[in-house]
Write a protein that holds these residues in place. Structure first.
Motif, short mmCIF file in Angstrom:
data_model
loop_
_atom_site.label_atom_id
_atom_site.label_comp_id
_atom_site.label_asym_id
_atom_site.label_seq_id
_atom_site.Cartn_x
_atom_site.Cartn_y
_atom_site.Cartn_z
N TYR A 20 8.75 30.72 17.49
CA TYR A 20 8.09 29.40 17.57
C TYR A 20 8.66 28.60 18.74
CZ TYR A 20 6.94 24.57 16.77
OH TYR A 20 6.51 23.28 16.97
N ARG A 21 9.99 28.61 18.87
CA ARG A 21 10.61 27.82 19.96
C ARG A 21 10.18 28.36 21.33
NH1 ARG A 21 15.61 27.69 16.30
NH2 ARG A 21 15.40 25.62 15.37
N TRP A 25 7.97 26.20 24.19
CA TRP A 25 8.30 25.98 25.60
C TRP A 25 7.29 26.66 26.52
CZ3 TRP A 25 11.26 22.17 26.90
CH2 TRP A 25 12.22 21.70 25.99
N VAL A 92 9.26 16.19 19.55
CA VAL A 92 10.34 17.09 19.10
C VAL A 92 11.71 16.41 19.15
CG1 VAL A 92 9.13 19.21 19.67
CG2 VAL A 92 10.59 18.16 21.39
N VAL A 101 20.71 16.14 26.12
CA VAL A 101 19.66 17.03 25.59
C VAL A 101 18.29 16.57 26.08
CG1 VAL A 101 18.43 17.61 23.45
CG2 VAL A 101 20.89 17.89 23.57
N LEU A 104 17.81 17.32 29.76
CA LEU A 104 17.60 18.76 29.98
C LEU A 104 16.20 19.18 29.56
CD1 LEU A 104 20.85 20.68 29.02
CD2 LEU A 104 19.48 21.01 31.06
N ARG A 105 15.70 18.64 28.43
CA ARG A 105 14.36 19.01 27.97
C ARG A 105 13.31 18.61 29.01
NH1 ARG A 105 14.81 17.51 21.60
NH2 ARG A 105 15.99 19.38 21.04
N ILE A 108 13.56 21.07 31.81
CA ILE A 108 13.02 22.40 31.45
C ILE A 108 11.49 22.34 31.45
CG2 ILE A 108 12.89 24.16 29.63
CD1 ILE A 108 15.74 23.19 28.75
N LEU A 123 17.53 32.75 26.55
CA LEU A 123 18.39 31.85 25.76
C LEU A 123 17.88 31.62 24.34
CD1 LEU A 123 19.27 29.24 28.52
CD2 LEU A 123 20.69 31.08 27.65
N ILE A 124 16.59 31.67 24.12
CA ILE A 124 16.07 31.53 22.75
C ILE A 124 15.97 32.90 22.09
CG2 ILE A 124 14.11 30.84 21.32
CD1 ILE A 124 13.44 28.72 23.45
N LYS B 48 20.92 25.86 25.55
CA LYS B 48 20.50 26.34 24.22
C LYS B 48 20.29 25.17 23.27
CE LYS B 48 22.52 30.94 24.33
NZ LYS B 48 23.67 31.77 23.98
N ARG B 49 21.16 24.19 23.38
CA ARG B 49 21.03 23.00 22.51
C ARG B 49 19.70 22.29 22.80
NH1 ARG B 49 23.94 18.04 21.63
NH2 ARG B 49 24.60 17.90 23.78
N ALA B 50 19.36 22.18 24.08
CA ALA B 50 18.12 21.49 24.46
C ALA B 50 16.88 22.30 24.04
CB ALA B 50 18.11 21.26 25.97
N LEU B 51 16.99 23.61 24.13
CA LEU B 51 15.83 24.46 23.79
C LEU B 51 15.59 24.56 22.29
CD1 LEU B 51 16.54 27.39 26.30
CD2 LEU B 51 14.59 25.84 26.40
N ASN B 52 16.60 24.16 21.54
CA ASN B 52 16.56 24.33 20.08
C ASN B 52 15.71 23.24 19.41
OD1 ASN B 52 17.34 25.71 17.82
ND2 ASN B 52 19.18 24.48 17.50
N VAL B 53 14.41 23.24 19.69
CA VAL B 53 13.53 22.20 19.12
C VAL B 53 13.29 22.50 17.64
CG1 VAL B 53 12.37 21.65 21.29
CG2 VAL B 53 11.45 23.47 19.84
N PRO B 54 12.98 21.45 16.85
CA PRO B 54 12.77 21.71 15.42
C PRO B 54 11.55 22.59 15.15
CG PRO B 54 12.25 19.42 15.98
CD PRO B 54 12.85 20.03 17.20
#
Lengths: 173, 224
Positions: A20-21, A25, A92, A101, A104-105, A108, A123-124, B48-54
């Motif tokens: 899902y993640r 993205w 989100v 964070v 960075l989002r 990205i 990374l995910i 990784k923290r930033a990519l970790n969306v809910p």
């Protein structure tokens, strides 16, 4: 419950979150990401007999997701309403997310797809360079270069954001 | 691999880079190189923290449920389209279920196996259904309206009747059996729900995806 059903549920349990993640993205949309993950698992169910080895499940699922996403573009000819990236990022965001964070989002989100995709697979998804190369039909050197450039670009964007923020705060004084 | 390539690999994939460093190489690394690796690890941690969306709540359950629903729908579509009336396989001969497990659990398993063991179907007329019930010695207060399959099955190791009917385009399965499961009225698993009732001369087990379909079917056959 059949063995196939057990295998399927085990795959869903193990991979639905990172898939899902990754889909989020990739598509920059929560709702499309959810649809895409549903379609990915639906396709996985139909092709489960092709999965000979449990250790290859992870790259297999990401490859399916990429194909399902390509199908999405073939299928849908309807005009799509583009929601702003800022709005999508707000959806989100959590009260616990700090400035780092959120910055960075944003960075990205602004990355070109060709850099963001291998980066998120790495990374995910936890895929190796070779596995990313297979999933994206690229060679490993190209993947390494894109991973390198993705990080370099993110660092540039972050330093630009920091500079703009500092300049704004100086002007405010 | 030259130094520039090594540096690029370190940044592109710090974990793979670390795995590729031998103990000897590590001891020869400069303070500056070690610091660069540490910085890279920290940057990846931030990423990784930033990519970790809910992830949406209940997504796992929705995926499993949607899949189960699709299997049921495709199974039903298959029945509806098929033209032949010949029944090739007998459920009683091929279902791999022994007498172990409760009757309700075995009934649910039979429904899950329906798509594997039935190769065709057609509308079963009231006359055909009545003839098959008579042959098995079973009686229903009222016959179901839209039956697409009616055959003998070996539920619980006994001669039972396995009927699939339709309500609002959705399949509902009825078992008629001499067997009972004392104390059980309603049962379910992750995908299906069912009810057990005493019929005229046997027990009725009705299974569907939703309880309202089960209730409506029970009413249709006078099992309420």
């Amino acid at each position: 419950m059949s063995i196939k059903q057990q295998q399927f549920e085990s795959l869903v349990k193990s991979y639905y979150q990172p898939l899902y993640r990754f889909a989020y993205w990739k598509t920059k949309s929560q709702s499309i990401a959810e649809d895409l993950v549903q379609e990915t698992f639906s396709r996985a169910w139909k092709s489960l007999h092709q999965l000979k080895d449990a250790s290859s499940a992870k790259p297999w699922l990401y490859t399916i997701l990429n194909r399902e996403n390509a199908r999405r573009f073939e299928r849908k000819q309807l005009p799509m309403v583009e929601l702003s990236e800022e709005w999508q990022l707000e959806q989100v965001a959590d009260s616990k997310d700090d400035y780092e964070v959120l910055s960075l989002r944003r960075a990205i989100f602004a990355l070109p797809d060709k850099y963001r995709e291998p980066l998120t697979l790495q990374l995910i998804g936890g895929l190796s360079t070779d596995e990313i190369a297979d999933a994206l039909s690229l060679n490993s050197n190209t993947v390494s270069t894109r991973l390198f450039r993705a990080r370099a670009e993110l660092k540039n964007r972050l330093s630009d954001q920091t500079r703009i923020t500092n300049e704004a705060s100086h002007r405010g004084k | 691999m030259n130094d520039i390539d090594k540096k690029r690999q370190q940044i592109a994939s710090v974990n793979e880079h670390i795995e590729s460093i031998s103990e000897q190489d590590f001891e020869q690394m400069s303070e500056q190189s070690i610091e660069a690796v540490k910085e890279q690890i920290e940057f990846d941690r931030q990423l990784k923290r930033a990519l970790n969306v809910p992830v949406p709540e209940g997504l796992e359950e929705r995926i499993i449920l949607n899949n189960a629903t699709q299997q049921r729908s495709s199974r039903f579509s298959y029945f509806a389209i098929a033209a032949s009336i010949t029944l090739v396989l007998s459920l009683g001969l091929f279902l791999p279920l022994g007498p172990s497990g409760t009757l309700s659990a075995q009934a649910l398993e039979h429904v899950h196996h329906e798509e594997k063991y039935l190769t065709l179907d057609n509308q079963v007329t009231t006359e055909q259904l009545q003839a098959r019930l008579d042959k098995m010695g079973f009686k229903l207060a009222q016959l179901p309206k839209e039956v697409i399959l009616a055959t003998r099955c070996g539920l619980g190791g006994e001669d039972s009747m396995h009927i699939i009917a339709e309500i609002d385009g959705k399949p509902v399965t009825l078992f008629i059996t001499k067997l009972t499961e004392p104390g059980t009225v309603e049962f379910n698993d992750n995908f299906l729900v069912g009810k057990m009732r005493a019929g005229l001369n046997a027990n009725l087990i009705v299974i569907a995806e939703e309880m309202q379909l089960v209730d409506r079917f029970m009413e249709q056959i006078g099992g309420v």
